[in-house]
Scaffold this motif. Sequence first.
Motif, PDB file in Angstrom:
ATOM      1  N   PRO A  76       0.817  -1.216   0.000  1.00 50.88           N
ATOM      2  CA  PRO A  76       0.000   0.000   0.000  1.00 50.88           C
ATOM      3  C   PRO A  76       0.854   1.273   0.000  1.00 50.88           C
ATOM      4  N   GLN A  77       1.920   1.282   0.784  1.00 53.55           N
ATOM      5  CA  GLN A  77       2.792   2.457   0.846  1.00 53.55           C
ATOM      6  C   GLN A  77       3.462   2.712  -0.500  1.00 53.55           C
ATOM      7  N   ALA A  78       3.885   1.653  -1.182  1.00 53.78           N
ATOM      8  CA  ALA A  78       4.525   1.806  -2.485  1.00 53.78           C
ATOM      9  C   ALA A  78       3.533   2.327  -3.522  1.00 53.78           C
ATOM     10  N   VAL A  79       2.291   1.846  -3.479  1.00 50.69           N
ATOM     11  CA  VAL A  79       1.252   2.355  -4.385  1.00 50.69           C
ATOM     12  C   VAL A  79       1.066   3.850  -4.155  1.00 50.69           C
ATOM     13  N   ALA A  80       0.923   4.230  -2.887  1.00 44.44           N
ATOM     14  CA  ALA A  80       0.706   5.643  -2.557  1.00 44.44           C
ATOM     15  C   ALA A  80       1.902   6.497  -2.975  1.00 44.44           C
ATOM     16  N   LEU A  89       5.415  14.930 -10.153  1.00 49.79           N
ATOM     17  CA  LEU A  89       6.311  15.128 -11.295  1.00 49.79           C
ATOM     18  C   LEU A  89       5.549  15.428 -12.588  1.00 49.79           C
ATOM     19  N   ARG A  90       4.221  15.397 -12.490  1.00 51.44           N
ATOM     20  CA  ARG A  90       3.348  15.639 -13.656  1.00 51.44           C
ATOM     21  C   ARG A  90       3.651  14.655 -14.783  1.00 51.44           C
ATOM     22  N   LEU A  91       3.836  13.408 -14.375  1.00 54.51           N
ATOM     23  CA  LEU A  91       4.086  12.335 -15.340  1.00 54.51           C
ATOM     24  C   LEU A  91       2.760  11.714 -15.754  1.00 54.51           C
ATOM     25  N   ASP A  92       2.691  11.264 -16.967  1.00 55.84           N
ATOM     26  CA  ASP A  92       1.544  10.491 -17.416  1.00 55.84           C
ATOM     27  C   ASP A  92       1.872   9.029 -17.150  1.00 55.84           C
ATOM     28  N   PRO A  93       1.249   8.429 -16.137  1.00 54.59           N
ATOM     29  CA  PRO A  93       1.587   7.046 -15.820  1.00 54.59           C
ATOM     30  C   PRO A  93       1.074   6.052 -16.866  1.00 54.59           C
ATOM     31  N   GLY A  94       0.171   6.473 -17.703  1.00 56.52           N
ATOM     32  CA  GLY A  94      -0.401   5.583 -18.708  1.00 56.52           C
ATOM     33  C   GLY A  94      -1.583   4.823 -18.141  1.00 56.52           C
ATOM     34  N   ARG A  95      -2.480   4.475 -19.025  1.00 55.98           N
ATOM     35  CA  ARG A  95      -3.713   3.798 -18.605  1.00 55.98           C
ATOM     36  C   ARG A  95      -3.463   2.453 -17.939  1.00 55.98           C
ATOM     37  N   GLU A  96      -2.496   1.694 -18.485  1.00 57.19           N
ATOM     38  CA  GLU A  96      -2.251   0.357 -17.940  1.00 57.19           C
ATOM     39  C   GLU A  96      -1.741   0.424 -16.507  1.00 57.19           C
ATOM     40  N   LEU A  97      -0.820   1.328 -16.231  1.00 59.07           N
ATOM     41  CA  LEU A  97      -0.305   1.451 -14.861  1.00 59.07           C
ATOM     42  C   LEU A  97      -1.414   1.901 -13.918  1.00 59.07           C
ATOM     43  N   VAL A  98      -2.201   2.865 -14.328  1.00 58.74           N
ATOM     44  CA  VAL A  98      -3.316   3.307 -13.486  1.00 58.74           C
ATOM     45  C   VAL A  98      -4.278   2.147 -13.240  1.00 58.74           C
ATOM     46  N   ARG A  99      -4.567   1.378 -14.278  1.00 58.80           N
ATOM     47  CA  ARG A  99      -5.484   0.249 -14.148  1.00 58.80           C
ATOM     48  C   ARG A  99      -4.961  -0.789 -13.144  1.00 58.80           C
ATOM     49  N   LEU A 103      -6.364  -1.760  -9.385  1.00 58.65           N
ATOM     50  CA  LEU A 103      -6.694  -3.128  -8.979  1.00 58.65           C
ATOM     51  C   LEU A 103      -5.927  -3.519  -7.721  1.00 58.65           C
ATOM     52  N   ARG A 104      -4.649  -3.178  -7.677  1.00 62.99           N
ATOM     53  CA  ARG A 104      -3.841  -3.501  -6.494  1.00 62.99           C
ATOM     54  C   ARG A 104      -4.365  -2.782  -5.266  1.00 62.99           C
ATOM     55  N   SER A 105      -4.780  -1.539  -5.429  1.00 57.39           N
ATOM     56  CA  SER A 105      -5.324  -0.777  -4.304  1.00 57.39           C
ATOM     57  C   SER A 105      -6.585  -1.432  -3.759  1.00 57.39           C
ATOM     58  N   VAL A 106      -7.431  -1.938  -4.642  1.00 57.36           N
ATOM     59  CA  VAL A 106      -8.644  -2.633  -4.213  1.00 57.36           C
ATOM     60  C   VAL A 106      -8.258  -3.904  -3.451  1.00 57.36           C
ATOM     61  N   GLN A 107      -7.264  -4.637  -3.961  1.00 55.74           N
ATOM     62  CA  GLN A 107      -6.832  -5.885  -3.310  1.00 55.74           C
ATOM     63  C   GLN A 107      -6.296  -5.641  -1.903  1.00 55.74           C
ATOM     64  N   CYS A 108      -5.598  -4.556  -1.704  1.00 56.60           N
ATOM     65  CA  CYS A 108      -4.954  -4.355  -0.399  1.00 56.60           C
ATOM     66  C   CYS A 108      -5.551  -3.158   0.350  1.00 56.60           C
TER      67      CYS A 108
END
Length: 116
Positions: A76-80, A89-99, A103-108
């Motif tokens: 959870p800390q790494a996700v946050a 940093l105003r980076l575009d993480p991309g749709r796949e990373l956000v997706r 999902l990982r956030s929901v799991q944990c």
Amino acid sequence: QAIASSLWALATLKIVPPPALLVALQTTAAVTHQPWRPQGIAITLWSLASLDAELIPILVRRMLSEAALQADSFSPQAVANLLWATATLRLDPGRELVRVLTLRSVQCAGEFNAQS
């Protein structure tokens, strides 16, 4: 791991290193053949964001790509930390990373605390 730890220490101590050191650390990190662990990815990007560092694009692409592949191993800390860093940093993480991070956030979700 040593690069992530060094950047974390500098950011935590609020010591802005010379630009040449940031470039050297990022370049070394970008070309290393060892896979990045989720904690290392999150801490490195968090540290660079905290230091308001100018980023080397190849490092950012590699780290975000590896993060998407390893999202199911993020704490959870790494996700946050990763989401905060990409926003700061105003980076575009991309749709796949956000997706996959969503999902990982929901799991944990039950493991998140006030700090994450």
